[in-house]
Design an enzyme around this catalytic site. Sequence first.
Site, PDB file in Angstrom:
ATOM      1  CG  ASP A  23      83.120  38.782 -13.233  1.00 27.46           C
ATOM      2  OD1 ASP A  23      83.421  37.919 -14.033  1.00 27.46           O
ATOM      3  OD2 ASP A  23      82.364  38.469 -12.342  1.00 27.46           O
ATOM      4  CG  HIS A  63      82.275  34.567  -9.337  1.00 31.28           C
ATOM      5  ND1 HIS A  63      81.065  34.748  -9.526  1.00 31.28           N
ATOM      6  CD2 HIS A  63      82.207  33.103  -9.958  1.00 31.28           C
ATOM      7  CE1 HIS A  63      80.252  33.781 -10.089  1.00 31.28           C
ATOM      8  NE2 HIS A  63      80.957  32.912 -10.505  1.00 31.28           N
ATOM      9  CD  GLU A 100      82.127  39.111  -7.614  1.00 38.11           C
ATOM     10  OE1 GLU A 100      81.651  38.135  -6.889  1.00 38.11           O
ATOM     11  OE2 GLU A 100      82.054  39.247  -8.788  1.00 38.11           O
ATOM     12  CG  ASP A 155      80.912  42.420 -11.625  1.00 38.15           C
ATOM     13  OD1 ASP A 155      79.783  41.668 -11.815  1.00 38.15           O
ATOM     14  OD2 ASP A 155      81.792  41.845 -10.705  1.00 38.15           O
TER      15      ASP A 155
END
Length: 339
Positions: A182, A177, A42, A40
């Site tokens: 995540d 988030h 961001e 994951d």
Amino acid sequence: MLEDHTAADPIAPRIGQQPGPQTPPVPWPDAYPEGYAVVDVETTGLARDDRIISAAVYQLDARGEFQDRWYTLVNPERDPGPVWIHGLTSEVLADAPLFPEIVPELSRRLEGRVLVAHNAMFDWSMIAREYARATAVAPVSRRLCTIALSKELGLPLANHKLETLAAHYGVVQEQAHHALDDARVLAETFRPSLRRAARENLRLPLLACQPLTEWSDTPAPRQYPGASSYRPTSWRPARKRPACPYPNPGRYEAGGKLVQGMRVAFSGDTSVDRELLEDRAIEAGLHVATSLSRLTSLLVTNDPDAQTAKTAKARTFGTTVIDEAAFMQLLQDVRPASG
């Protein structure tokens, strides 16, 4: 030496402690991969010139057993974007390593594994672009989208959000988030999905990854003064494309050749970066359409059975549907427009 940001992170790995009865060992399909990297990231936003600001990887073995985890912040050298979503300010990211500095460690954790992500096209595209900026090549040859796997399994989900998939398996999200949490949630939901797929001897929806080998940044990153400048409903921003100079010659006939001016629409995940795929189509003289209508010549999708608006309209209009590999083959010999 790269700092291990997981050491100070309050989120503990709980892989292997998810609720529910343990399933007995089952015969494992020989064709399944040898290992997975559940990823994951961001980012500062959703466009092609946006940057990664944090990344997490959970390594799982061939049968989905937890092996290791890793997390790092990344200094994007620009505005961090929607802070109200990811919580990472410029001050927090100021001392974080630059992406080229994390390339060796990230590569070690990705190499030889299938990249697994929720909406994998987005995570893979962001990673591939960062590697290209760093004049490196991501050691990823295949990816698996957990949305596509959920569809393959026929899971009774109201939608394909990560939180909905987590609720289906009883996995608790602690900090949405946050890349590490995540990735943990995704790993905990991927493991039972993988085991079920193995029990039913299902084909995994694996797609090839085409690394980017060159990169040029677009001008002036955007600023984010407020929520109105961020579009959470879709990660793919609209792009201004040049008008197609050729008239629409009509629909594509199966077994024939593409003709300049034909309208082509795309749906779902693609092996080649979507924007690169669209650019190739435009260079060949095709009209790239964002939606599908009776004038659309062809729909390109690797998941023709998906219940999307485009595939539904293609069936209604009788529009020819082909996969990405067939489309790439047709692009090699596009007939010129008449006249």
